[in-house]
Design an enzyme around this catalytic site. Structure first.
Site, short mmCIF file in Angstrom:
data_model
loop_
_atom_site.label_atom_id
_atom_site.label_comp_id
_atom_site.label_asym_id
_atom_site.label_seq_id
_atom_site.Cartn_x
_atom_site.Cartn_y
_atom_site.Cartn_z
CG HIS A 42 38.42 -4.02 31.87
ND1 HIS A 42 37.63 -4.33 30.79
CD2 HIS A 42 39.32 -5.02 31.99
CE1 HIS A 42 38.05 -5.47 30.27
NE2 HIS A 42 39.08 -5.90 30.98
CB CYS A 43 36.06 -6.95 36.36
SG CYS A 43 36.39 -8.16 37.65
#
Length: 156
Positions: free
Chosen positions: A54-55
C-alpha cells in the site's frame, strides 16, 4: 425457535490449478476465497491480486493492475533525479571554471550546496528503490512476498 443455521465457510479450500493443488484462503472481510498471491489490504479494506504494497505517497495499493505504472514511474523518477544531479554538477563546474569555485559558492551560497546534497541523497534513495523493484521483477516476487520471506528466515 429462530436459531440460525448459518455456518461460516472453511478457512481454506483446495483447488486444482494447472495440475497443482493450491490452497485458497477465505477472506472474511470480502467474503470470498482469495486467488493465489492475493492479500487483503487493511488500509484500503479490500483484497488485491498480486498485492505488492500500500503506497502512502500515491494513496492506494500497488498490485497486479497498476504495478507496471508504478514501476515505470519509479524508473522515470530515477532517470530524472540522475539527470538533475548531473545538470547541477555540470553547471557548477562550468560556472566554477569561468568565475572560480569559491567565487561561485560566495555568489550563490545556498543554491549549489543544498541542490547537490538534496540531489545526491535523492538519487541514491530513488535508485535504490528502483533497483529493489528491478530485483523483484526479475525474481517474479512482490514486496509483500519478499518481506514475508525475510520474516520467515528470521524466525528460523
Amino acid at each position: 425457535m429462530g436459531t440460525s443455521t448459518y455456518r461460516p465457510p472453511a478457512r481454506t479450500m483446495e483447488v486444482v490449478i494447472n495440475k497443482y493443488v493450491v490452497k485458497l484462503k477465505y477472506c472474511y472481510t470480502c467474503k470470498m476465497f482469495r486467488p493465489p498471491r492475493t492479500s487483503h489490504c487493511s488500509v484500503c479494506d479490500n483484497c488485491v491480486e498480486r498485492f505488492d504494497h500500500h503506497c502512502p505517497w500515491v494513496g492506494n495499493c500497488v498490485g497486479k493492475r497498476n504495478y507496471r505504472y508504478f514501476y515505470a514511474f519509479i524508473l522515470s523518477l530515477s532517470f530524472l533525479t540522475a539527470f538533475i544531479f548531473a545538470c547541477v554538477v555540470t553547471h557548477l563546474t562550468l560556472r566554477a571554471q569561468r568565475d572560480g569555485f569559491l567565487v561561485t559558492l560566495k555568489t550563490t551560497p545556498a543554491r549549489y550546496p543544498s541542490g547537490l546534497v538534496i540531489c545526491f541523497f535523492s538519487v541514491w534513495s530513488i535508485l535504490g528503490l528502483s533497483g529493489f523493484h528491478t530485483y523483484l521483477v526479475a525474481s517474479n516476487l512482490t514486496t509483500n512476498e519478499d518481506v514475508s520471506s525475510w520474516a520467515c528466515a528470521r524466525d528460523i
